[in-house]
Structures are given as structure tokens and as C-alpha cells.
Design an enzyme around this catalytic site. Structure first.
Site, short mmCIF file in Angstrom:
data_model
loop_
_atom_site.label_atom_id
_atom_site.label_comp_id
_atom_site.label_asym_id
_atom_site.label_seq_id
_atom_site.Cartn_x
_atom_site.Cartn_y
_atom_site.Cartn_z
CB THR A 1 -0.88 0.03 1.27
OG1 THR A 1 -1.62 -1.18 1.35
CG2 THR A 1 -1.84 1.21 1.22
CE LYS B 1 -5.07 -1.06 1.83
NZ LYS B 1 -5.36 -2.28 2.51
CE LYS C 1 1.78 2.19 4.07
NZ LYS C 1 2.37 0.92 3.69
P1 NAD Z 1 6.13 -5.85 7.28
O1 NAD Z 1 6.83 -4.69 7.88
O2 NAD Z 1 5.80 -7.02 8.13
O3 NAD Z 1 6.99 -6.37 6.02
C1 NAD Z 1 7.70 -5.56 5.14
C2 NAD Z 1 9.02 -6.27 4.83
O4 NAD Z 1 9.74 -5.51 3.84
C3 NAD Z 1 9.97 -6.37 6.05
O5 NAD Z 1 10.29 -7.73 6.30
C4 NAD Z 1 11.19 -5.55 5.65
O6 NAD Z 1 12.41 -6.06 6.14
C5 NAD Z 1 11.12 -5.65 4.14
N1 NAD Z 1 11.89 -4.63 3.44
C6 NAD Z 1 11.98 -3.29 3.74
N2 NAD Z 1 12.81 -2.68 2.87
C7 NAD Z 1 13.24 -3.63 2.01
C8 NAD Z 1 14.10 -3.62 0.88
N3 NAD Z 1 14.68 -2.49 0.46
N4 NAD Z 1 14.33 -4.79 0.22
C9 NAD Z 1 13.76 -5.95 0.64
N5 NAD Z 1 12.92 -6.03 1.70
C10 NAD Z 1 12.66 -4.89 2.37
O7 NAD Z 1 4.84 -5.26 6.59
P2 NAD Z 1 3.52 -6.07 6.16
O8 NAD Z 1 2.53 -6.07 7.28
O9 NAD Z 1 3.93 -7.35 5.51
O10 NAD Z 1 2.93 -5.06 5.06
C11 NAD Z 1 3.47 -4.97 3.75
C12 NAD Z 1 2.62 -4.02 2.93
O11 NAD Z 1 1.28 -4.50 2.90
C13 NAD Z 1 2.55 -2.59 3.48
O12 NAD Z 1 2.57 -1.69 2.41
C14 NAD Z 1 1.23 -2.57 4.23
O13 NAD Z 1 0.68 -1.26 4.30
C15 NAD Z 1 0.39 -3.48 3.35
N6 NAD Z 1 -0.72 -4.12 4.06
C16 NAD Z 1 -0.54 -4.71 5.27
C17 NAD Z 1 -1.61 -5.30 5.93
C18 NAD Z 1 -1.44 -5.98 7.27
O14 NAD Z 1 -2.46 -6.28 7.91
N7 NAD Z 1 -0.23 -6.23 7.74
C19 NAD Z 1 -2.88 -5.29 5.33
C20 NAD Z 1 -3.04 -4.72 4.06
C21 NAD Z 1 -1.95 -4.13 3.45
#
Ligand code: NAD
Length: 292
Positions: A87, A162, A237
Site C-alpha cells: 500500500t 485502496k 498510514k
Molecule cells: P512488514 O513490515 O511485516 O513487512 C515488510 C518487509 O519488507 C519487512 O520484512 C522488511 O524487512 C522488508 N523490506 C523493507 N525494505 C526492504 C528492501 N529495500 N528490500 C527488501 N525487503 C525490504 O509489513 P507487512 O505487514 O507485511 O505489510 C506490507 C505491505 O502491505 C505494506 O505496504 C502494508 O501497508 C500493506 N498491508 C498490510 C496489511 C497488514 O495487515 N499487515 C494489510 C493490508 C496491506
């Protein structure tokens, strides 16, 4: 079709795992989180991108998505697809799509709804921006990771859908919570309030499917001490992204703006950080009016 997943966090791992279970060859890469044993580990984002027909990104922010895309796009094969499920802001999405086109790579933005439990169960909803060609090639993957995929139009329209959805969700959750807190003070039983509202014109997903009052309605984070679920931090966010987009196109969104300010206070000043976004209910219960 070989698939690479960059960003192995709460969402990326279960999404990648479901593709592995469906028989796809999947490589994963993350700068911090270790790659789980059931997913092949790539040494770098660049290595992963050269070995994949589709690269999925599940990353925290627009700036990181742009950084990773700039690194991998020159190495991706012409005709391959970059699928961003993070997102992020509409502007960054459209910039990355433009760069992808310059490298002959198809790009789709497909943020998701359904959270970690939806990612694990393979029941996410994908809101997809990009070409019809990219959408139809990716459809079998959406069908594995999710239960519904809507093609919303050109690049950026998935992100637009979204943030509009989550602006409605944030504002609806707040008003549902304040209505419960008001009902308490008026002596109206919460179960009665749920029975009426969930079958009357005040019904909503926040009330009917994710009731913020414990022990009422279907099981929700309220029944688990407000452990997320969908955290107040992530709601903040998404609300901020909605206001960034609204400013960019001069759209008047007063309730979205107020919801953003309430979640900002809740997360940054009060005790909302790390709690589910429905924990607005105990917050309102503790409060009194400030205009009297
Ligand atoms: P998270 O923080 O658990 O995972 C993100 C991952 O990206 C981390 O493991 C981090 O180390 C990795 N990362 C950061 N920079 C990086 C790079 N340069 N190269 C490789 N890896 C890198 O986050 P999440 O909960 O998995 O969410 C991911 C996305 O999904 C976000 O944009 C969030 O807004 C969206 N989202 C999350 C949810 C939820 O409930 N968690 C729901 C809908 C949407």
C-alpha cells in the site's frame, strides 16, 4: 511462470507460501527478515529479478518501492511483470509504472484488503491498476492468493481504490466506536445496540463483521484484547495516504481528514500504537466531551 517475492514480512511470507503450495517456483528476498525454508532464498533483489517472470513487492512505503524498482527494473526481462502489492501513494506508483514501461516491463499495482489472516488463508481482495494484459496474466496468481481481484483501471487506480476504501473504513470505525460509547452512557445495552444497528440503516462492515465491542457479533480483535488484526498504525498510514492523494487532486475530504487526526493522536500521543484499529472504542469510553 517463475515468481520472486521481495519483502518477506507479515504479508509477503504467507502470500509467497500460497504460491509455493500451488506448485509455483518461488524465490524470496528481504533485507532484514530471513527467508523461510519452504521458499527458495535469493541472494539479492537483483538476482531474484533476473530469475523471475513476475516480481511481487510487498514493502512498507512508496520510497522503498521506488528504490527497489530502480534497482531491479534494468535487470528484468522485457515482457516480464512487476507486481506491487504494497500500500503506497498513487504518485510513486505511477512513477514506477512509467519507469517500468521504459524498460519494457509491465507493471501492476495491486494493494490488498484482508490483512494477515486473509494472506494466510488465501482470501485477499486485490485492487488492481495497470494494463488489461498485465491483469489477465496475473489473474491466476490473484486467484491463489485471494478470493477476488478487481481491475480498477490504469496504473495507480488500485492504490486509489485502496485508500478510498480505507478512508471509509477509518471514519466508519470511529463513528461505530463513538456510538457504542454514547450508548453506554445512555444506558443502552451493547448487545441490543448491535442487534438494532447491524440490521438497520447504521450497519457497516465495522459493526457487522468486525464489531469493536468485545463478546458481541462475530469473533473480532475486540475479543482478543484488541491485538491486531489491522493495527491502528496501519490505519493511520492509509489515512495519511488518502489525505496526501486528496491534497494532490484538491478533493475536499473533511471526515477523512478528521479521522486521520484522531488516529494520529491515538497512535502517537495516546496508547494506540500496536493495538487493533477498533481499540478506538475503549479510547472513547475513557473520554468526556471537551466542548462543554
Ligand atoms: P512488514 O513490515 O511485516 O513487512 C515488510 C518487509 O519488507 C519487512 O520484512 C522488511 O524487512 C522488508 N523490506 C523493507 N525494505 C526492504 C528492501 N529495500 N528490500 C527488501 N525487503 C525490504 O509489513 P507487512 O505487514 O507485511 O505489510 C506490507 C505491505 O502491505 C505494506 O505496504 C502494508 O501497508 C500493506 N498491508 C498490510 C496489511 C497488514 O495487515 N499487515 C494489510 C493490508 C496491506
Amino acid at each position: 511462470m517463475k515468481i520472486g517475492v521481495i519483502g518477506l514480512g507479515n504479508m509477503g511470507v504467507p502470500m509467497a507460501r500460497n504460491l509455493v503450495l500451488a506448485g509455483y517456483e518461488v524465490r524470496g528476498f528481504d533485507i532484514v527478515s530471513p527467508c523461510p525454508k519452504d521458499i527458495k532464498a535469493a541472494k539479492s533483489a537483483v538476482e531474484l529479478s533476473t530469475l523471475s517472470d513476475v516480481v511481487i513487492m510487498m514493502l512498507p512505503s512508496g520510497s522503498i518501492v521506488k528504490e527497489v524498482a530502480d534497482e531491479i527494473l534494468p535487470n528484468m526481462a522485457k515482457g516480464s511483470i512487476l507486481l506491487d502489492c504494497s500500500t503506497i501513494d498513487v504518485e510513486s506508483t505511477r512513477l514506477v509504472a512509467e519507469t517500468a514501461t521504459n524498460y519494457g516491463v509491465l507493471m501492476a499495482d495491486a494493494p490488498v484488503s484482508g490483512g494477515v489472516s486473509g494472506a494466510v488463508a488465501g482470501t485477499l481482495t486485490f485492487m488492481v491498476g495497470g494494463s488489461a494484459e498485465a491483469f489477465s496474466t496475473l489473474k491466476p496468481l490473484f486467484d491463489i492468493m485471494g478470493q477476488k481481484a478487481v481491475h480498477c483501471g490504469d496504473s495507480g487506480n488500485g492504490q486509489a481504490a485502496k485508500i478510498c476504501n480505507n478512508m471509509i473504513l477509518g471514519a466508519t470505525m470511529i463513528v461505530t466506536c463513538e456510538a457504542f460509547a454514547l450508548a453506554d452512557k445512555l444506558g443502552l445495552d451493547r448487545e441490543k445496540m448491535y442487534d438494532v444497528v447491524s440490521t438497520s440503516s447504521g450497519y457497516s462492515w465495522s459493526m457487522n463483521a468486525y464489531c469493536p465491542a468485545p463478546d458481541i457479533g462475530p469473533i473480532s480483535p475486540a475479543d482478543n484484547d484488541y491485538k491486531p488484526g489491522f493495527s491502528a498504525d496501519l490505519m493511520l498510514k492509509d489515512l495519511r495516504l488518502s489525505q496526501q492523494a486528496a491534497k494532490a487532486v484538491d478533493a475536499d475530504t473533511p471526515l477523512g481528514m478528521h479521522a486521520t487526526s484522531l488516529y494520529k493522536t491515538f497512535v502517537e500521543i495516546e496508547d494506540g500504537q500496536g493495538k487493533d484499529f477498533s481499540a478506538m472504542l475503549p479510547r472513547f469510553s475513557k473520554k468526556t466531551r471537551t466542548d462543554t
